[in-house]
Write a protein that holds these residues in place. Sequence first.
Motif, PDB file in Angstrom:
ATOM      1  N   ILE A 442      -5.694  15.522 -20.133  1.00 55.77           N
ATOM      2  CA  ILE A 442      -6.228  14.766 -18.924  1.00 55.77           C
ATOM      3  C   ILE A 442      -7.788  14.776 -18.753  1.00 55.77           C
ATOM      4  N   GLY A 443      -8.189  16.192 -19.621  1.00 54.49           N
ATOM      5  CA  GLY A 443      -9.787  16.522 -19.470  1.00 54.49           C
ATOM      6  C   GLY A 443      -9.904  18.273 -18.770  1.00 54.49           C
ATOM      7  N   VAL A 444     -10.867  18.254 -17.868  1.00 54.60           N
ATOM      8  CA  VAL A 444     -11.047  19.304 -17.501  1.00 54.60           C
ATOM      9  C   VAL A 444      -9.805  19.721 -16.158  1.00 54.60           C
ATOM     10  N   ALA A 461      -1.316  29.325 -20.423  1.00 52.08           N
ATOM     11  CA  ALA A 461      -0.594  28.617 -21.478  1.00 52.08           C
ATOM     12  C   ALA A 461      -0.424  27.046 -21.299  1.00 52.08           C
ATOM     13  N   LEU A 462       0.017  26.437 -20.548  1.00 59.37           N
ATOM     14  CA  LEU A 462       0.259  25.061 -20.558  1.00 59.37           C
ATOM     15  C   LEU A 462      -1.409  23.815 -21.102  1.00 59.37           C
ATOM     16  N   SER A 463      -2.599  24.815 -20.042  1.00 64.19           N
ATOM     17  CA  SER A 463      -3.703  24.195 -20.110  1.00 64.19           C
ATOM     18  C   SER A 463      -3.288  24.150 -21.912  1.00 64.19           C
ATOM     19  N   ILE A 464      -3.057  25.541 -22.618  1.00 59.17           N
ATOM     20  CA  ILE A 464      -3.026  24.993 -24.244  1.00 59.17           C
ATOM     21  C   ILE A 464      -2.977  24.212 -24.809  1.00 59.17           C
ATOM     22  N   ALA A 465      -1.195  24.264 -24.771  1.00 55.51           N
ATOM     23  CA  ALA A 465      -0.418  23.750 -24.915  1.00 55.51           C
ATOM     24  C   ALA A 465      -0.636  22.021 -24.877  1.00 55.51           C
ATOM     25  N   SER A 466      -1.419  21.120 -23.932  1.00 52.45           N
ATOM     26  CA  SER A 466      -1.840  20.251 -23.589  1.00 52.45           C
ATOM     27  C   SER A 466      -2.832  20.271 -23.920  1.00 52.45           C
ATOM     28  N   GLY A 467      -4.012  21.164 -24.281  1.00 56.32           N
ATOM     29  CA  GLY A 467      -5.214  21.207 -25.417  1.00 56.32           C
ATOM     30  C   GLY A 467      -5.934  20.867 -23.719  1.00 56.32           C
ATOM     31  N   ASN A 468      -6.276  20.835 -22.416  1.00 57.17           N
ATOM     32  CA  ASN A 468      -6.628  20.950 -21.921  1.00 57.17           C
ATOM     33  C   ASN A 468      -7.955  21.936 -21.122  1.00 57.17           C
ATOM     34  N   GLY A 722       5.292  20.453 -15.388  1.00 51.03           N
ATOM     35  CA  GLY A 722       5.288  20.920 -16.687  1.00 51.03           C
ATOM     36  C   GLY A 722       4.199  20.600 -17.723  1.00 51.03           C
ATOM     37  N   LEU A 723       3.938  20.828 -18.881  1.00 52.33           N
ATOM     38  CA  LEU A 723       3.884  20.215 -20.106  1.00 52.33           C
ATOM     39  C   LEU A 723       3.342  19.039 -19.759  1.00 52.33           C
ATOM     40  N   GLU A 724       4.174  18.404 -19.607  1.00 57.31           N
ATOM     41  CA  GLU A 724       4.400  16.904 -19.950  1.00 57.31           C
ATOM     42  C   GLU A 724       3.530  15.578 -18.940  1.00 57.31           C
ATOM     43  N   GLY A 725       3.152  16.527 -17.443  1.00 57.87           N
ATOM     44  CA  GLY A 725       2.374  16.181 -16.645  1.00 57.87           C
ATOM     45  C   GLY A 725       0.618  16.279 -16.474  1.00 57.87           C
ATOM     46  N   LEU A 726       0.635  17.396 -17.860  1.00 62.01           N
ATOM     47  CA  LEU A 726      -0.407  17.425 -18.110  1.00 62.01           C
ATOM     48  C   LEU A 726      -1.359  16.547 -18.744  1.00 62.01           C
TER      49      LEU A 726
END
Length: 769
Positions: A442-444, A461-468, A722-726
């Motif tokens: 998504i971004g920031v 961890a969720l942000s790292i996994a999703s690249g945010n 979770g991860l998918e929502g980011l």
Amino acid sequence: KYCDAILTICKHRISPLCTAVQTRAHGSSFAHRGELRQAKRIVVKLGSAVVTRGDECGLALGRLASIVEQVAMLQNQGREMMIVTSGAVAFGKQRLRHEILLSQSVRQALHSGHNQLKDMSLPVLEARACAAAGQSGLMALYEAMFTQYSTCTAQVLVTNLDFYDDQKRQNLNSTLQELLRMNIVPIINTNDAVVPPPEPNSDLQGVISIKDNDSLAARLAVEMKADLLIALSDVEGLYNSPPGTDDAKLIDIFYPGDQQSITYGTKSRVGIGGMEAKVKAALWALQGGTSVVIANGTNPKVTGHVITDIVEGKKVGTFFSEIKPAGPSVEQQTEMARNAGRTLASLHPDQRSEIICHLADLLTERKEDILAANKTDMDLAVSAGHLPSAMIKRLSLSPAKLNSLAIGLRQIAVSAQDSVGRVLRRTRVAHHLELEQITVPIGVLLVIFEARPDCLPQVSALSIASGNALLLKGGKEASNTNRVLHQLTQEALSLHGVTQAVQLVSTREEVEDLCRLDKMIDLIIPRGSSQLVRDIQRAAKGIPVLGHSEGICHVYVDADASVDKVIKIVRDSKCDYPAACNAMETLLIHRDILRTPLFDQIIDMLRTERVKIHAGPRFASYLTFSPSEAKSLRTEYGDLECCMEVVDSMQEAVDHIHKYGSSHTDVIITECEETAEQFLQQLDSACVFWNASSRFADGYRFGLGAEVGISTARIHARGPVGLEGLLTTKWVLRGDGHTAADFSEHGNMKYLHENLPVRQSLAGQRDSN
């Protein structure tokens, strides 16, 4: 006696403000915006562009009226307000033009013998004459406006000489002090009818000359020992380069010595000072002990509250401060996070997984450091005594909690293998023209959480996994724990050079100020009470907010329910963690269960668990002696309390939930599969369960590893996120010299169109088909 009573009431109302401010010795300016609430004596400078209409003839009455309203409101709060105003020349120009046109019309009519007008040219109007003609009208206008708020005003005209002559300066000071003592708002202006033009480089050592109203306001503020000078202009504040240029950025806080980093533009259309003069005057006032804010007084969206927002400490305009913080500003943190986040998103999935696994290892390896910091926070919270027991429980960490966190993080690390760059759809539009839809960050993200330090590693961890990229704003109750956890997160990120991708906001930024960063933040996720979520949703007008409004969760006990299942599910839904947003708040009972052994068992269990029952109106009507009636059927108790109501059928239960629920989590307990399926199909909530506790609405229990929150929104993600929502998506088109001309004018493809199924969805892989 009546007057004495009024005076007593007035003193009672304004004394807290006066006491708070008068204890502050003048000579040092406020270091932080939040301290501006303590300002007692305030000078408001209205620039020419603020007071003057676009045609430079006459005043902008709407803007002036809203400014007067704010000044009067602050004055009635017990503050001492002074206004330094422009506008006499513009008002006078309007009057003189009108008089000249009228005079020319009469003369020409007498000369020609008829009323037919010919072209008439207006002479150039001398500024001093305009000021002389406009000053009285300007003052009459201020007086009429302030009278609407029962506030008295007084006019004070000054020149440069009044500040250089000791006797005149003392007289001016004495006059203004007396006016303020009598609760009168002084309206101060340069006497432009007689003032000589300013001489270049005429500033004396340590003294600023009165060249324009900026310097007048600064000199007056220091002379009168004002706490705050608000300089309103036609720009948002001070920019690092001329406003309107591509790279121009608004400076939130300006420090002495930063002048070299500023490139000034041209002056405003009507002013004589310009931004350079404003900065010079502001720094001079700052050196004299007066805080300064330069802000926009012409923007119709904020004019009606710009002054009060500044006094409330909100992030408006440019704040001048002598104390430069050691760390970066929140804007700089967000910029660093965005840049590092782009690098994070480009890493191989294995590298992101490695970062998360390393963070999981650090949680167990450094648990002594974490628990020591958490004990400090716990001791401070207990000694303060203002946190409820539920929040104390959330604040507490233990070795078992840290181990559970580490397990959840490793689950997220596995999910990170198949997140960013996954192909959702692939279409062969034409020969050598292939279209793909792939997942991207998504971004920031800005995540705001209260006293829940375990939220920090989960969301990281969720942000790292999703690249945010991630900006974290935690509750001050967990500041020590959050600091240690953030250090460990950055240590894990350093494995692949993306340390700055996760930032912890530790400055005095208010949540409302963070919500204004709409050009830098892409999504806000509040983790906390429903009140926190509502406050953020109101403040974040330009940024999407992912959060639930309230957790009003229902459990419906059907006529065909199993006794054992009912007792287990109701107990767990209400009593396991009553403060959670997925805890049961309303228990709906089918009418046939009343006065049965099952009903008695439910009541006995709730009494044993010390749950206070509030009766709904129908339930109360069935009982001779009922519990206290619920004040509202739309209540989130967040404690060992619940509402109990009676319904006639499953359909009536669904209708009740649609009317009073919050679309969070709702449960049916029944052995009838047909009834259950109808309930699951008809009910429009984010989570709908059959014969399972409402407490299952959780990221861990859903197998997501962790969650950033539970969403009741209708778009993007719903339920535990979770991860998918980011993740969001983007379209990638690979061609070979194709043009729009290759397609018909209706958009139909001239070449072969073939939809190909995606057999593999691992990031970075493309289907051989």
